[in-house]
Design a protein around this motif. Structure first.
Motif, PDB file in Angstrom:
ATOM      1  N   LEU A  77       5.046   0.261  -1.102  1.00 57.10           N
ATOM      2  CA  LEU A  77       5.333   0.135   0.321  1.00 57.10           C
ATOM      3  C   LEU A  77       5.537   1.503   0.968  1.00 57.10           C
ATOM      4  O   LEU A  77       5.055   1.762   2.078  1.00 57.10           O
ATOM      5  CB  LEU A  77       6.579  -0.730   0.533  1.00 57.10           C
ATOM      6  N   ARG A  78       6.239   2.393   0.276  1.00 55.93           N
ATOM      7  CA  ARG A  78       6.451   3.738   0.822  1.00 55.93           C
ATOM      8  C   ARG A  78       5.128   4.480   0.982  1.00 55.93           C
ATOM      9  O   ARG A  78       4.894   5.163   1.982  1.00 55.93           O
ATOM     10  CB  ARG A  78       7.403   4.518  -0.089  1.00 55.93           C
ATOM     11  N   ASP A 109       2.133 -10.134  -2.910  1.00 55.42           N
ATOM     12  CA  ASP A 109       3.420  -9.997  -2.226  1.00 55.42           C
ATOM     13  C   ASP A 109       3.162  -9.831  -0.728  1.00 55.42           C
ATOM     14  O   ASP A 109       2.418  -8.943  -0.304  1.00 55.42           O
ATOM     15  CB  ASP A 109       4.160  -8.767  -2.781  1.00 55.42           C
ATOM     16  N   ALA A 110       3.788 -10.667   0.092  1.00 55.46           N
ATOM     17  CA  ALA A 110       3.522 -10.654   1.537  1.00 55.46           C
ATOM     18  C   ALA A 110       3.862  -9.311   2.156  1.00 55.46           C
ATOM     19  O   ALA A 110       3.150  -8.826   3.039  1.00 55.46           O
ATOM     20  CB  ALA A 110       4.324 -11.761   2.225  1.00 55.46           C
ATOM     21  N   ARG A 111       4.929  -8.667   1.650  1.00 54.33           N
ATOM     22  CA  ARG A 111       5.311  -7.371   2.218  1.00 54.33           C
ATOM     23  C   ARG A 111       4.264  -6.301   1.910  1.00 54.33           C
ATOM     24  O   ARG A 111       3.891  -5.514   2.783  1.00 54.33           O
ATOM     25  CB  ARG A 111       6.672  -6.941   1.675  1.00 54.33           C
ATOM     26  N   VAL A 112       3.782  -6.272   0.666  1.00 55.68           N
ATOM     27  CA  VAL A 112       2.784  -5.286   0.266  1.00 55.68           C
ATOM     28  C   VAL A 112       1.471  -5.550   0.999  1.00 55.68           C
ATOM     29  O   VAL A 112       0.811  -4.620   1.491  1.00 55.68           O
ATOM     30  CB  VAL A 112       2.572  -5.306  -1.263  1.00 55.68           C
ATOM     31  N   ALA A 113       1.060  -6.848   1.068  1.00 57.78           N
ATOM     32  CA  ALA A 113      -0.178  -7.207   1.758  1.00 57.78           C
ATOM     33  C   ALA A 113      -0.107  -6.813   3.237  1.00 57.78           C
ATOM     34  O   ALA A 113      -1.073  -6.309   3.808  1.00 57.78           O
ATOM     35  CB  ALA A 113      -0.444  -8.698   1.611  1.00 57.78           C
ATOM     36  N   THR A 114       1.065  -7.041   3.850  1.00 58.23           N
ATOM     37  CA  THR A 114       1.236  -6.680   5.256  1.00 58.23           C
ATOM     38  C   THR A 114       1.123  -5.170   5.457  1.00 58.23           C
ATOM     39  O   THR A 114       0.440  -4.695   6.371  1.00 58.23           O
ATOM     40  CB  THR A 114       2.595  -7.171   5.773  1.00 58.23           C
ATOM     41  N   ALA A 115       1.789  -4.400   4.594  1.00 57.09           N
ATOM     42  CA  ALA A 115       1.726  -2.939   4.703  1.00 57.09           C
ATOM     43  C   ALA A 115       0.315  -2.429   4.454  1.00 57.09           C
ATOM     44  O   ALA A 115      -0.147  -1.499   5.121  1.00 57.09           O
ATOM     45  CB  ALA A 115       2.702  -2.306   3.711  1.00 57.09           C
ATOM     46  N   LEU A 116      -0.400  -3.047   3.489  1.00 64.27           N
ATOM     47  CA  LEU A 116      -1.770  -2.629   3.186  1.00 64.27           C
ATOM     48  C   LEU A 116      -2.710  -2.938   4.353  1.00 64.27           C
ATOM     49  O   LEU A 116      -3.524  -2.099   4.755  1.00 64.27           O
ATOM     50  CB  LEU A 116      -2.250  -3.332   1.917  1.00 64.27           C
ATOM     51  N   GLU A 150      -7.196 -12.644   1.654  1.00 62.90           N
ATOM     52  CA  GLU A 150      -6.864 -12.810   0.235  1.00 62.90           C
ATOM     53  C   GLU A 150      -5.382 -13.040  -0.006  1.00 62.90           C
ATOM     54  O   GLU A 150      -4.967 -13.226  -1.166  1.00 62.90           O
ATOM     55  CB  GLU A 150      -7.316 -11.566  -0.541  1.00 62.90           C
ATOM     56  N   THR A 151      -4.585 -13.027   1.047  1.00 66.42           N
ATOM     57  CA  THR A 151      -3.149 -13.267   0.906  1.00 66.42           C
ATOM     58  C   THR A 151      -2.867 -14.753   1.103  1.00 66.42           C
ATOM     59  O   THR A 151      -3.057 -15.288   2.198  1.00 66.42           O
ATOM     60  CB  THR A 151      -2.351 -12.442   1.937  1.00 66.42           C
ATOM     61  N   PRO A 152      -2.406 -15.459   0.043  1.00 64.30           N
ATOM     62  CA  PRO A 152      -2.229 -16.917   0.162  1.00 64.30           C
ATOM     63  C   PRO A 152      -1.049 -17.305   1.053  1.00 64.30           C
ATOM     64  O   PRO A 152      -1.116 -18.285   1.796  1.00 64.30           O
ATOM     65  CB  PRO A 152      -2.004 -17.362  -1.288  1.00 64.30           C
ATOM     66  N   TRP A 174       0.579 -12.081  10.327  1.00 65.87           N
ATOM     67  CA  TRP A 174      -0.253 -12.546  11.449  1.00 65.87           C
ATOM     68  C   TRP A 174      -0.212 -11.530  12.595  1.00 65.87           C
ATOM     69  O   TRP A 174      -1.238 -11.213  13.215  1.00 65.87           O
ATOM     70  CB  TRP A 174       0.252 -13.900  11.943  1.00 65.87           C
ATOM     71  N   ASN A 175       0.979 -11.003  12.878  1.00 64.85           N
ATOM     72  CA  ASN A 175       1.108 -10.010  13.954  1.00 64.85           C
ATOM     73  C   ASN A 175       0.286  -8.760  13.683  1.00 64.85           C
ATOM     74  O   ASN A 175      -0.329  -8.189  14.592  1.00 64.85           O
ATOM     75  CB  ASN A 175       2.577  -9.626  14.128  1.00 64.85           C
ATOM     76  N   VAL A 176       0.280  -8.317  12.415  1.00 60.83           N
ATOM     77  CA  VAL A 176      -0.494  -7.129  12.056  1.00 60.83           C
ATOM     78  C   VAL A 176      -1.971  -7.356  12.331  1.00 60.83           C
ATOM     79  O   VAL A 176      -2.666  -6.473  12.856  1.00 60.83           O
ATOM     80  CB  VAL A 176      -0.266  -6.770  10.571  1.00 60.83           C
ATOM     81  N   MET A 177      -2.471  -8.553  12.025  1.00 64.50           N
ATOM     82  CA  MET A 177      -3.889  -8.827  12.227  1.00 64.50           C
ATOM     83  C   MET A 177      -4.228  -8.936  13.717  1.00 64.50           C
ATOM     84  O   MET A 177      -5.282  -8.455  14.168  1.00 64.50           O
ATOM     85  CB  MET A 177      -4.269 -10.126  11.495  1.00 64.50           C
ATOM     86  N   VAL A 178      -3.338  -9.552  14.500  1.00 64.06           N
ATOM     87  CA  VAL A 178      -3.542  -9.619  15.949  1.00 64.06           C
ATOM     88  C   VAL A 178      -3.556  -8.216  16.537  1.00 64.06           C
ATOM     89  O   VAL A 178      -4.431  -7.857  17.350  1.00 64.06           O
ATOM     90  CB  VAL A 178      -2.432 -10.472  16.619  1.00 64.06           C
TER      91      VAL A 178
END
Length: 521
Positions: free
Chosen positions: A8-9, A40-47, A66-68, A75-79
């Motif tokens: 994440l860092r 991991d939702a946090r890692v996927a979001t940061a990536l 690819e994030t289940p 969702w906000n990151v993708m928007v």
């Protein structure tokens, strides 16, 4: 757990680096997959966020797909990803999928959704229309969720309506805001300024100060632009003093706006002084000064400054070339005008706009080369629009070439048959030539085709107050006195003229002047 925190860092560091963060994303992504942290939702979001901010939209979408297990943040990151890259339809598709998946959206969702940038492939007009349709539909959702009380969302709504030209809707959103910040005030002031409502913008500026908000450089740059548009010299001077007192004069956008404000108000020395005080002028700074010189009829100064700009390695754009072409046009410098036009089209590969072409037509017309202007107009590679033909008609009027003026008028009427300005151009041509019968015919057609239009408007600043004048406005204070003064001037001119022919010329020029300053109501 520690591995996920380390990833994440790294990803947050890559996201903050923008395009330079692409190598970090490319290195971290395989590590996340191999370690099992990719789900991991946090890692996927940061990536996904790092990919989005580095410009790799497809890869951000792949991580998202690819994030289940997706949460509201992902969702906000993708928007936000689609919004920041001007992908309007994709942005709203993701928003629709999010709502169908049971996520209502939060303040971040709607502020990103309403702030979609225009992509390079879509025209501003199409983008504004699409954004208005979609933005209006989401306005109701925002109210139902109570998010209109969020100052960030409300400001995004206001800004969306402003960009779409819906000033009344933007004003309604602003008036309904429970909480406001400097950004909100800036948004509504810029909205009024961009839509030729400078007086309302200044009234809001005063209200902003009274409510305890400090204007920033964006506020002042917008207000100074309004000063340029309104020719409000007193307000421009006061704003300049305020910027110095607040220490905001070093902001580039403030300096650029000051140059235009002083230039449009005729204060060339103040504009030059402001230009000289800017340490690192950009293209806008140079273009503003060139345009100011051109506007004030200082063609040599405009050309010298433009050449100096090129010598310093600043690459000119279409606006900069328009400034120097305008200077050449006003001074009748045909060779210089065509030299810069060829430089623009051949060396800089800039496609000429109708404004560039109108400058060249006007340049030839002012030099009396009506035939050359006609040939240029006919042989243009693109279709001539109203600006170009209007410039040719103005040249015909100046030279008294009625036949060419009739040809230009017929072209204008075919393009915009219900625009009163076109009828005024040809009627003024007839007036200048003393052909009052033809003028009466044009005026009659104008009444039938145009109906009641907004009258022409002029303004002048007297004692710090901008006085607005509308043609044929007999309700205006001292309008009778003004009319009597005009009659006195006509009488004095007739007395000073020696000989009947000069008297006739004096009358004709005065009549032409009066017609020039009127617009049919």
């Amino acid at each position: 757990m520690r591995r996920a925190a380390a990833l994440l860092r790294l990803l947050r560091s890559g996201a903050s680096a923008g395009v330079r963060g692409r190598p970090a994303c490319a290195a971290v992504h395989p590590l996340a997959v191999k370690s099992g942290s990719g789900s991991d939702a946090r890692v996927a979001t940061a990536l996904a966020d790092a990919y989005a901010k580095s410009g790799l939209v497809d890869r951000a979408r792949r991580v998202f797909d690819e994030t289940p297990l997706r949460d509201q943040v992902l969702w906000n990151v993708m928007v936000s990803c689609y919004s920041s890259h001007g992908l309007v339809r994709e942005c709203w598709d993701v928003f629709g999928s999010m709502r169908r998946s049971g996520f209502p959206g939060d303040g971040f969702t709607f502020s990103a959704l309403l702030s979609v940038r225009a992509s390079s492939s879509s025209s501003c007009y199409d983008h504004a229309n699409l954004l208005l349709v979609l933005g209006s539909s989401v306005h109701g959702i925002v109210i139902r969720l109570g998010l209109h009380l969020d100052v960030v969302v409300a400001t995004a709504l206001l800004d969306m309506y402003a960009k779409c030209g819906q000033v009344a809707e933007a004003s309604r959103v602003f008036d309904a805001m429970v909480l406001r910040n400097t950004v909100s005030w800036n948004a509504i002031i810029v909205c009024y300024g961009k839509h030729d409502r400078g007086k309302e913008a200044f009234d809001l500026f005063v209200s902003m100060m009274r409510h305890g908000f400090c204007p920033d450089e964006l506020t002042l740059a917008s207000l100074l632009s309004s000063c340029a548009d309104m020719a409000a010299a007193n307000e421009a001077t006061q704003l300049h003093a305020y910027t110095v007192r607040r220490g905001l004069q070093d902001f580039l956008q403030v300096g650029n706006a000051l140059i235009m404000a002083y230039g449009k108000n005729g204060f060339v020395q103040e504009a030059k002084r402001t230009f000289g005080m800017i340490h690192n002028p950009d293209l806008v700074t140079w273009s503003s000064m060139v345009s100011s010189f051109a506007y004030l009829g200082l063609a040599k100064s405009a050309i010298d400054l433009f050449d100096r700009m090129l010598q310093q390695g600043i690459r000119a754009d279409g606006i900069a070339f328009l400034g120097v072409l305008s200077a050449c046009s006003h001074a009748g410098l045909i060779e210089d005008g065509f030299k810069y036009f060829l430089l623009m089209t051949r060396d800089y590969k800039i496609d000429p706009t109708p404004q560039h072409l109108a400058c060249l037509v006007d340049l030839l017309g002012r030099a009396g080369r009506i035939r050359d202007a006609y040939e240029f107009l006919v042989n243009m590679s693109c279709d001539a629009n109203v600006d170009v033909i209007g410039a040719f008609l103005g040249a015909c009027r100046m030279r008294g070439n009625i036949e060419s003026a009739k040809w230009a008028a017929s072209r204008l009427f075919s393009l915009k048959p219900d625009d009163p300005i076109n009828y005024l151009l040809i009627s003024n041509t007839y007036a200048a030539a003393g052909d009052w019968n033809e003028l009466a015919k044009v005026r009659s057609v104008m009444r039938n085709m145009c109906g009641n239009k907004v009258p022409g408007c002029s303004w002048i600043e007297i004692g710090g107050i901008v006085q607005t004048f509308v043609s044929n406005d007999m309700m205006l204070h001292q309008s009778r006195e003004m009319q009597r003064m005009m009659e006195l001037l006509v009488s004095l001119v007739e007395q000073d003229c020696n000989g009947q022919s000069k008297i006739t010329d004096g009358r004709r020029h005065l009549q032409s002047f009066v017609i020039d300053t009127q617009v049919y109501i």
